[in-house]
Design a protein around this motif. Structure first.
Motif, PDB file in Angstrom:
ATOM      1  N   ASP A 123       0.821  -1.205   0.000  1.00 31.57           N
ATOM      2  CA  ASP A 123       0.000   0.000   0.000  1.00 31.57           C
ATOM      3  C   ASP A 123       0.857   1.257   0.000  1.00 31.57           C
ATOM      4  OD1 ASP A 123       0.961  -0.644   2.455  1.00 31.57           O
ATOM      5  OD2 ASP A 123      -0.807   0.006   3.576  1.00 31.57           O
ATOM      6  N   THR A 124       1.885   1.291   0.834  1.00 31.81           N
ATOM      7  CA  THR A 124       2.768   2.455   0.849  1.00 31.81           C
ATOM      8  C   THR A 124       3.593   2.536  -0.425  1.00 31.81           C
ATOM      9  OG1 THR A 124       4.469   1.189   2.032  1.00 31.81           O
ATOM     10  CG2 THR A 124       2.880   2.418   3.359  1.00 31.81           C
ATOM     11  N   GLN A 156       2.626   1.679  -3.467  1.00 32.46           N
ATOM     12  CA  GLN A 156       1.779   2.281  -4.488  1.00 32.46           C
ATOM     13  C   GLN A 156       1.566   3.766  -4.231  1.00 32.46           C
ATOM     14  OE1 GLN A 156       0.713   0.851  -7.287  1.00 32.46           O
ATOM     15  NE2 GLN A 156       1.844  -0.999  -6.722  1.00 32.46           N
ATOM     16  N   THR A 157       1.534   4.142  -2.966  1.00 34.10           N
ATOM     17  CA  THR A 157       1.373   5.564  -2.645  1.00 34.10           C
ATOM     18  C   THR A 157       2.554   6.364  -3.166  1.00 34.10           C
ATOM     19  OG1 THR A 157       0.086   5.008  -0.675  1.00 34.10           O
ATOM     20  CG2 THR A 157       1.049   7.208  -0.769  1.00 34.10           C
ATOM     21  N   TRP A 158       3.783   5.872  -2.943  1.00 31.15           N
ATOM     22  CA  TRP A 158       4.958   6.577  -3.461  1.00 31.15           C
ATOM     23  C   TRP A 158       4.929   6.650  -4.987  1.00 31.15           C
ATOM     24  CZ3 TRP A 158       7.351   9.584  -0.388  1.00 31.15           C
ATOM     25  CH2 TRP A 158       7.552   9.251   0.954  1.00 31.15           C
ATOM     26  N   MET A 196      -5.329  11.328   1.865  1.00 31.89           N
ATOM     27  CA  MET A 196      -4.424  10.184   1.992  1.00 31.89           C
ATOM     28  C   MET A 196      -3.544  10.317   3.237  1.00 31.89           C
ATOM     29  SD  MET A 196      -0.912   9.481   1.415  1.00 31.89           S
ATOM     30  CE  MET A 196      -0.433  10.664   0.174  1.00 31.89           C
ATOM     31  N   TYR A 203      -3.564   7.695   6.573  1.00 28.43           N
ATOM     32  CA  TYR A 203      -2.443   7.000   7.194  1.00 28.43           C
ATOM     33  C   TYR A 203      -2.309   7.378   8.670  1.00 28.43           C
ATOM     34  CZ  TYR A 203      -0.537   4.925   2.934  1.00 28.43           C
ATOM     35  OH  TYR A 203      -0.346   4.152   1.824  1.00 28.43           O
TER      36      TYR A 203
END
Length: 799
Positions: free
Chosen positions: A446-447, A449-451, A645, A649
């Motif tokens: 998940d992180t 894909q966020t980056w 977003m 988190y």
């Protein structure tokens, strides 16, 4: 307690509120607890205590304005231990004043010790046994003992900093204690004024008060700005003082006093941000035993008439008498269970055994108590109607249960990400790529894909992903050209650069045959260039559809539409070039304002990917179109999505991701999240880093944080005071020479002078000196310059 005291205490049985209309600084009662003196900058009254009210005995400021001076504006007051008509005050002009309220005149002034101090006096205190001695402490770091009979100063003492409080010891007539702004408490012998007997570095910040225990000998408490109340024993004995207890309070403590008749109870109040009076039992130092909440402003002083009656004054100008039975009990609202987390992820909790047995008998659940798979129904807690122990905390037999962490709850990934994440020093797209790889290797998809999406939104570095589905994968056909020609698609007319990749230089040259009778562009002499441009708006989709056959598809990705270079048979789609003769070069005309706006490179908050279509100048063979790319503006502002977003988190508990994204985005963060939330996230993340001993990462986060409240954390608590090796005194002013024994702490073995700057020494023999001198010496010699024979340079033990 005397008979008169007991009678007066029993007579006080109700709550009393007295309004004095001005802020009060201090209160004091006489030995018989029948009179109360209240002082302030504009208040100076003596009140008589009655069962249901207070009576004003005298108002010492009831004088003409021309007779009032700074002697009537006081910081502290203290009654004479024996004579209830005499009291001493600490005015703000540096004098010490004694008053006699039995005088029949309006002016009750008895004597003024003028010039006793250079600055304002903070505290005065009578000796509990020798009634003629009066002790004072002031802002000028001086303490004086006055003899009221001789009306002179008999002893003077010099402290290390501003004196906040002074108290005579009740168990030893020669000792007194003083507390200072530098965080220390000192014990002095009034017979020797050269140096103190003991120094206790008890607090980190100013110490506002100190008080001797009325029942336990050699025991004293202190309180200060660091929100701590500390107790020490062995103060006046020959041994080293030992810390007996520490009470953590929610605010800085201005006054702290023992509760009479209860040797474990302490009463405290704060000068700032807190209007309550708290009673603590130092055996349970994390929750108040009782609280009084009657004041509407900061409480400045308090005193006990007896163990059941408390009197307090505050900045709201009120003096309130309260009964202990009316106090609030915070422990009644607390949950009778405890929960704690270990730094490695384990969870422990404690609960009363009686509640556990009751829950088992009621619900009869299977499985062992404390199992991660089985849990009992919620327990209900109800306070009994009768409290058999109103003066103490109730004790319960409790059981401690431990829940070990599982593999998913491990903090190994958190620690690995904290060490591996890059937050600065490189372009944003490189930081996103690096952090994406770190997250992917650790299995945090998940992180990761966020980056990746942050890079696509804020950086235009990947031509294959720049369009991101904004164009269709198929070129428009003839059947849809008429429909698409009405859609205003933003197109940029620009010259293709020479360094464009070969894959983007594919072109088609199409000749349009001229039909007889067909009008040409040049055959309209009355039509201007503007008319031509308005009548022929550039429509890319229609143009591509016109030149493309219906059954021909694009052979590349969604961002590229390529027309085949194969030669074509002359037919309906091949026209002579003369039929579309151009009157002027399309590129020679300066672009319109709309075209300039469309040609701008995508920014952080517009999220648009740029490409262009160039129309080449007319040649003999005809007109050719060179496709490079198409500029499309994203129809949405993604800043609110990025802000949501970050909040997602944070609510999830992953403040590491929220803080890391904020630091990587840098100056692109304004408007995403408010500063209050950012400060909470940064503080939580720094606490986690410190908990796991990631000191370097925590220092980097503090350094990179743009918030002043977080960035200033690196500038706090940066001073480290060393102690003298001879007398063990703390050296605050000079680190190279002791102020007490005047011994030089470090001497250079080369020049035999005091080292005031950088010092280097051998960890084996202990000799050293100036950094330059020792370095120059060991360039030529290996032996110690002090002559001890140790080879410092060869052993490599210089530090």
């Amino acid at each position: 307690m005397s008979k008169k005291q007991k009678t007066d205490a029993e007579g006080v049985h109700s709550k009393v509120v007295v309004s004095l209309d001005n802020a009060c600084s201090s209160i004091c009662t006489d030995a018989s607890t029948s009179l109360i003196a209240v002082v302030g900058r504009k208040v100076f009254k003596v009140l008589r205590i009655q069962p249901s009210s207070y009576e004003v005995v005298c108002n010492l400021r009831d004088l003409p304005n021309k007779q009032l001076n700074l002697n009537y504006s006081n910081n502290d007051v203290h009654f004479h231990p024996k004579d209830e008509s005499q009291l001493a005050t600490a005015p703000t002009n540096g004098s010490v004043v004694i008053w006699d309220i039995s005088k029949r005149t309006k002016n009750k002034l008895y004597h003024v010790f003028e010039g006793a101090h250079q600055r304002a006096v903070n505290k005065v205190s009578y000796h509990p046994k020798d009634y003629n001695l009066l002790l004072s402490g002031a802002q000028d770091s001086c303490m004086n003992i006055f003899d009221t009979r001789q009306r002179m100063v008999v002893s003077a003492f010099k402290g290390p900093d501003c004196v906040r409080d002074v108290k005579f010891a009740p168990s030893n007539e020669h000792y007194f204690a003083a507390c200072y702004d530098n965080g220390t408490i000192q014990v002095w012998d009034r017979r020797y004024n050269e140096h103190c007997l003991k120094t206790i570095p008890g607090h980190n910040g100013p110490v506002y008060c100190c008080n001797w225990h009325p029942e336990v000998e050699h025991c004293i408490l202190s309180a200060g700005r660091d929100k701590l109340i500390k107790g020490y024993e062995g103060i006046t004995s020959t041994g080293r003082p030992k810390e007996r207890f520490t009470v953590s309070t929610p605010f800085s403590v201005a006054r702290a006093k023992w509760r009479p008749g209860h040797k474990n109870h302490i009463t405290s109040c704060s000068h700032f941000l807190d209007n309550t009076v708290q009673i603590w039992d130092y055996r349970r130092p994390f929750i108040p035993f009782a609280s009084f909440t009657e004041h509407t402003d900061d409480v400045t002083d308090l005193l006990w008439l007896n163990d059941q009656v408390l009197i307090s004054c505050s900045k709201d100008g009120k003096v309130i008498q309260q009964l202990f039975s009316d106090a609030l009990r915070p422990v009644d609202k607390a949950t009778p269970v405890a929960l704690s987390f270990r730094p490695d992820g384990h969870v422990v909790h404690a609960c009363s055994d009686s509640l556990i047995h009751k829950s088992k008998a009621t619900h009869n659940n299977s499985g062992q108590y404390g199992s991660s798979r089985h849990s009992y129904q919620p327990m209900s807690f109800r306070k009994p109607d009768y409290d058999p122990y109103p003066e103490a905390f109730l004790l319960f037999a409790s059981s401690l249960k431990e829940h070990p962490k599982d593999k998913e709850g491990s903090m190994d990934k958190f620690i690995s990400c904290a060490k591996a994440f890059k937050l600065h020093g490189q372009p944003m797209h490189e930081l996103c790529d690096h952090n994406y790889k770190v997250s992917a290797e650790l299995g945090r998809q998940d992180t990761a894909q966020t980056w990746l999406f942050l890079k696509l939104l804020y950086c235009n570095t990947d031509p294959d992903c720049s369009m991101l589905g904004l164009l269709q994968t198929r070129a428009p056909t003839r059947h849809t050209s008429s429909r698409l020609s009405n859609v205003q698609t933003p197109v940029i007319i620009a010259e293709a650069s020479s360094d464009t990749p070969s894959s983007l230089h594919r072109r088609d040259s199409v000749s349009l045959p001229k039909q007889e009778g067909a009008p040409s562009i040049d055959s309209c002499p009355d039509e201007t260039e503007d008319d031509v441009e308005e009548s022929n708006p550039p429509d890319l989709n229609a143009a591509l559809d016109f030149f493309e056959s219906s059954d021909q598809e694009s052979d590349v990705g969604p961002a590229q539409i390529i027309v085949s270079q194969q030669p074509r048979q002359q037919g309906w789609d091949e026209l002579p070039t003369e039929s579309i003769q151009l009157r002027h070069n399309l590129l020679a005309r300066p672009p319109s304002p709309d075209q300039e706006a469309l040609s701008a490179v995508s920014t952080a908050h517009s999220a648009q990917d740029s490409s262009s279509v160039s129309v080449r100048p007319q040649t003999k063979e005809g007109m050719s179109y060179n496709k490079q790319s198409v500029a499309i503006t994203a129809p949405w502002n993604f800043s609110p999505v990025v802000g949501d977003m970050l909040k997602f988190y944070a609510q999830k508990g992953d403040v590491q991701m929220s803080v890391s994204v904020l630091l990587v985005l840098g100056d692109k963060t304004p408007g995403l999240v408010n500063e209050i939330q950012q400060e909470q996230w940064f503080s939580s993340y720094i606490d986690l880093l410190i908990r796991y001993e990631l000191w370097s990462v925590a220092a980097l986060v503090i350094k990179l944080c743009p918030l002043p409240s977080i960035n200033e954390m690196s500038q706090q608590s940066t001073t480290y005071h060393i102690g003298c090796g001879g007398c063990s005194k703390s050296m605050e002013n000079r680190g190279w020479q002791c102020q007490r024994c005047e011994k030089i702490t470090s001497t250079c073995s080369v020049c035999n002078r005091a080292v005031r700057g950088l010092v280097v020494w051998c960890q084996v023999c202990g000799h050293g000196g100036h950094l330059q001198h020792i370095t120059q010496w060991h360039k030529n010699y290996e032996q110690c310059p002090a002559g001890c024979g140790h080879q410092c340079a060869r052993s490599g033990c210089l530090a």
